[in-house]
Design a protein around this motif. Structure first.
Motif, PDB file in Angstrom:
ATOM      1  N   ALA A 308      -4.303  -3.395  -0.157  1.00  0.00           N
ATOM      2  CA  ALA A 308      -4.055  -1.816   0.617  1.00  0.00           C
ATOM      3  C   ALA A 308      -3.518  -0.741   0.325  1.00  0.00           C
ATOM      4  O   ALA A 308      -4.019  -0.761  -1.159  1.00  0.00           O
ATOM      5  N   ARG A 309      -3.279   0.033   0.680  1.00  0.00           N
ATOM      6  CA  ARG A 309      -3.458   1.593  -0.440  1.00  0.00           C
ATOM      7  C   ARG A 309      -1.833   1.376  -0.800  1.00  0.00           C
ATOM      8  O   ARG A 309      -0.953   1.491  -0.111  1.00  0.00           O
ATOM      9  N   VAL A 310      -1.949   1.187  -2.017  1.00  0.00           N
ATOM     10  CA  VAL A 310      -0.126   1.349  -2.618  1.00  0.00           C
ATOM     11  C   VAL A 310       0.622   2.562  -3.575  1.00  0.00           C
ATOM     12  O   VAL A 310      -0.352   3.530  -3.847  1.00  0.00           O
ATOM     13  N   THR A 311       1.455   2.848  -2.799  1.00  0.00           N
ATOM     14  CA  THR A 311       2.470   4.448  -3.653  1.00  0.00           C
ATOM     15  C   THR A 311       3.701   4.039  -4.075  1.00  0.00           C
ATOM     16  O   THR A 311       4.488   3.315  -3.566  1.00  0.00           O
ATOM     17  N   VAL A 312       3.270   4.268  -5.188  1.00  0.00           N
ATOM     18  CA  VAL A 312       4.782   4.026  -5.803  1.00  0.00           C
ATOM     19  C   VAL A 312       5.698   5.305  -6.278  1.00  0.00           C
ATOM     20  O   VAL A 312       5.333   6.628  -6.060  1.00  0.00           O
ATOM     21  N   VAL A 313       7.011   4.948  -5.497  1.00  0.00           N
ATOM     22  CA  VAL A 313       8.207   6.279  -4.649  1.00  0.00           C
ATOM     23  C   VAL A 313       9.120   6.020  -5.959  1.00  0.00           C
ATOM     24  O   VAL A 313      10.086   5.387  -5.689  1.00  0.00           O
ATOM     25  N   ALA A 314       9.325   6.402  -7.103  1.00  0.00           N
ATOM     26  CA  ALA A 314      10.370   6.735  -8.598  1.00  0.00           C
ATOM     27  C   ALA A 314      11.103   7.585  -8.403  1.00  0.00           C
ATOM     28  O   ALA A 314      10.701   8.451  -8.466  1.00  0.00           O
ATOM     29  N   HIS A 315      12.655   7.200  -8.264  1.00  0.00           N
ATOM     30  CA  HIS A 315      13.834   7.978  -8.869  1.00  0.00           C
ATOM     31  C   HIS A 315      13.886   7.975 -10.085  1.00  0.00           C
ATOM     32  O   HIS A 315      13.924   7.175 -10.664  1.00  0.00           O
ATOM     33  N   SER A 316      14.429   9.286 -10.858  1.00  0.00           N
ATOM     34  CA  SER A 316      14.852   9.920 -11.967  1.00  0.00           C
ATOM     35  C   SER A 316      14.802   9.117 -12.731  1.00  0.00           C
ATOM     36  O   SER A 316      13.244   9.148 -13.169  1.00  0.00           O
ATOM     37  N   TYR A 317      15.461   8.515 -13.505  1.00  0.00           N
ATOM     38  CA  TYR A 317      15.099   7.254 -14.898  1.00  0.00           C
ATOM     39  C   TYR A 317      13.883   6.653 -14.411  1.00  0.00           C
ATOM     40  O   TYR A 317      12.574   6.318 -15.690  1.00  0.00           O
ATOM     41  N   GLY A 318      13.636   5.835 -13.513  1.00  0.00           N
ATOM     42  CA  GLY A 318      12.563   5.550 -12.554  1.00  0.00           C
ATOM     43  C   GLY A 318      11.190   5.341 -13.083  1.00  0.00           C
ATOM     44  O   GLY A 318       9.959   5.772 -12.593  1.00  0.00           O
ATOM     45  N   SER A 319      11.248   6.789 -12.376  1.00  0.00           N
ATOM     46  CA  SER A 319       9.915   7.983 -12.651  1.00  0.00           C
ATOM     47  C   SER A 319       9.547   7.966 -13.729  1.00  0.00           C
ATOM     48  O   SER A 319       8.035   7.962 -14.331  1.00  0.00           O
ATOM     49  N   THR A 320      10.305   7.743 -15.251  1.00  0.00           N
ATOM     50  CA  THR A 320       9.810   7.839 -16.104  1.00  0.00           C
ATOM     51  C   THR A 320       9.011   6.671 -17.400  1.00  0.00           C
ATOM     52  O   THR A 320       8.175   6.459 -17.490  1.00  0.00           O
ATOM     53  N   ALA A 321       9.708   5.033 -16.537  1.00  0.00           N
ATOM     54  CA  ALA A 321       9.367   4.084 -16.473  1.00  0.00           C
ATOM     55  C   ALA A 321       7.879   4.262 -15.293  1.00  0.00           C
ATOM     56  O   ALA A 321       6.901   3.252 -16.083  1.00  0.00           O
ATOM     57  N   ALA A 322       7.879   4.193 -14.451  1.00  0.00           N
ATOM     58  CA  ALA A 322       6.640   4.679 -13.893  1.00  0.00           C
ATOM     59  C   ALA A 322       5.780   4.928 -14.605  1.00  0.00           C
ATOM     60  O   ALA A 322       4.023   4.806 -13.938  1.00  0.00           O
ATOM     61  N   THR A 323       5.412   6.226 -15.106  1.00  0.00           N
ATOM     62  CA  THR A 323       4.765   7.097 -15.601  1.00  0.00           C
ATOM     63  C   THR A 323       4.105   6.111 -17.004  1.00  0.00           C
ATOM     64  O   THR A 323       3.262   6.160 -17.384  1.00  0.00           O
ATOM     65  N   MET A 324       4.897   5.799 -17.389  1.00  0.00           N
ATOM     66  CA  MET A 324       4.470   4.273 -18.663  1.00  0.00           C
ATOM     67  C   MET A 324       3.600   3.446 -18.043  1.00  0.00           C
ATOM     68  O   MET A 324       2.846   2.798 -18.188  1.00  0.00           O
ATOM     69  N   ALA A 325       3.819   2.384 -17.034  1.00  0.00           N
ATOM     70  CA  ALA A 325       3.407   1.775 -16.219  1.00  0.00           C
ATOM     71  C   ALA A 325       1.621   2.390 -15.487  1.00  0.00           C
ATOM     72  O   ALA A 325       1.073   1.593 -16.180  1.00  0.00           O
ATOM     73  N   LEU A 326       2.113   3.599 -15.217  1.00  0.00           N
ATOM     74  CA  LEU A 326       0.418   3.853 -15.084  1.00  0.00           C
ATOM     75  C   LEU A 326      -0.301   4.640 -15.891  1.00  0.00           C
ATOM     76  O   LEU A 326      -1.370   5.497 -15.968  1.00  0.00           O
TER      77      LEU A 326
END
Length: 463
Positions: A308-326
């Motif tokens: 699948a084509r995968v997009t992460v849409v991360a809000h607020s504190y979740g955006s910081t967590a997403a940059t850690m994951a990626l």
């Protein structure tokens, strides 16, 4: 690790091919295949699941023991587990801590349907949360897990024999059920692909078919989001994005004479988010990043033959967590959207595992969090290298539809906003249709307050 693993078994959780006979008849332990010599739980665990030299649990071997487990042993195991308690989560974590989702998928596919059904019936909370198991099977298992947990809690509450968390857990599970039943938004069926009943709980509800969708968007929430308080709202948000993507997929297909792309949107609440007392710590973001990476790795494994084509849409504190994951080196996604971000843990978009650095940021003019840089580089700055999305509204360049502005911290995913339109297009792989904000980064709004002064209602009151 050996002590922990042995404790799991000695507490009547005989997962690894061993069942304990009823005390009235015998205290011996027999193998799951009902053959072989009696043994103690700890010795069988050490032989079957522990790497002797490293003294660590070997989850792959443990899954193999589950393969060989008889119906009788699985039935006994089911009876020993508390359907509403903490033990299934402990067991799941112990079994899969060192097992890649691709290994889990190979193990699951090696089982015939009869044995898959046995495991789903006996251990729904385990099957439903194993990254690598196909999502239709996980939905079936988690719905059973949810039903069993609710029934067990009802009995406890009616009898007055409750644990301190039971009332809160019952309320949380009711909200999960409400999210699955809700049809306020999203024209597709909803699926429960993750459920952890340990308070404050974790869950993931999908709008669409995660096993087959061409495009998958994963919504990652920020601070003050809990399963008890926001799973219904977050699932409705996933439905709003699904509807927007479905409309655009149909429109774009008409322009190109191709079949419309199919989509799925995950309302992912797979980590404990902070409140105002611990928002300055990144500890919860690190845990969230690990869980998010696990979820993406699981999707990659299940969809390996048809990615699948995968997009992460991360809000607020979740955006910081997403940059850690990626930036962990574990997973890669096709697009990343950072909404109202308090900061990235890496300096530039090129340091994130996103194909072609297809990274976008949104910073509403009256968002008190975006641009604060509380946790690192501002994704909305020119130096970061993301595309700064225009959020001020106006007529849609393709349809002429009037789009509203997203000005505040919780406006980005509201229906009818320019930002939701842009997020939908990014998820479909059409980021070139997103209007860019030409403002000089950091201008166009009021001076940003210290994040500690932001009121809770500014952060999560979406309606």
């Amino acid at each position: 690790m050996l002590f922990l693993a042995a404790a799991i078994l000695s507490a009547s959780i005989h997962v690894f091919g061993v069942v304990e006979a009823p005390p009235a008849t015998s205290a011996t332990v027999v193998s799951a295949t009902d053959s072989g010599p009696a043994s103690t739980s700890a010795l069988v665990l050490e032989r079957a699941c522990v790497v002797d030299e490293a003294d660590e649990l070997d989850g792959a071997r443990c899954l193999g023991e589950l393969t060989r487990a008889s119906s009788a042993s699985l039935d006994v195991l089911r009876q020993t587990l508390d359907p509403a308690g903490d033990d299934i989560g402990t067991t799941s974590s112990a079994l899969t801590a060192d097992v890649a989702p691709a290994t889990v998928l190979a193990w699951w596919e090696s089982l015939d349907r009869v044995h898959q059904d046995r495991l789903t019936t006996a251990l729904p909370g385990l099957v439903g949360n194993l990254e690598g198991v196909p999502y239709a099977a996980r939905d079936t298992a988690n719905r059973s897990f949810l039903s069993d947990a609710v029934a067990a809690l009802d009995i406890r509450l009616a009898g007055g024999s409750t644990s301190p968390d039971d009332l809160a857990r019952a309320a949380m599970l009711d909200e999960v059920g409400a999210a699955l039943a809700d049809r306020t938004s999203g024209t597709a069926d909803r699926h429960l692909v993750a459920l952890d009943t340990v308070m404050p709980g974790r869950a993931a509800v999908v709008v669409g078919d995660l096993d087959t969708a061409d495009d998958v968007s994963v919504l990652v929430p920020g601070m003050l989001f809990t399963v008890s308080g926001q799973i219904v709202d977050w699932s409705e948000t996933a439905g709003d994005l699904y509807d927007e993507q479905a409309a655009w997929a149909t429109l774009l297909a008409g322009r190109s004479a191709d079949a419309p792309q199919t989509t799925a949107v995950v309302a992912w609440m797979g980590y404990r988010t902070p409140d105002l007392t611990n928002v300055y710590s990144l500890d919860l973001a690190r845990v969230g990043a690990a869980h998010l990476a696990d979820a993406i790795a699981g999707l990659d494994a299940v969809r390996a033959a048809d990615p699948a084509r995968v997009t992460v849409v991360a809000h607020s504190y979740g955006s910081t967590a997403a940059t850690m994951a990626l930036s962990s080196g574990r997973v890669t996604v096709d697009s990343l959207v950072l909404l109202g971000s308090p900061g990235s843990v890496v300096e530039t978009a090129t340091q994130l595992a996103v194909v072609g650095s297809d990274v976008y940021a949104a910073a509403g003019s009256f968002d008190p969090v975006a641009g604060s840089g509380a946790f690192g580089a501002d994704p909305g700055s020119a130096a970061f290298g993301a595309v700064l999305m225009h959020t001020g509204g106006g007529p849609d360049g393709l349809t002429g539809q009037a789009l509203s502005a997203a000005l505040g911290h919780n406006d980005y995913l509201r229906p009818g906003t320019e930002s939701l339109r842009s997020i939908a297009l990014i998820g479909l792989g059409h980021g070139e249709l997103v209007d860019v904000d030409e403002r000089t980064p950091g201008t166009g709004g009021p001076e940003l307050p210290d994040i500690a002064l932001v009121r809770p209602q500014d952060l999560y009151a979406r309606d």
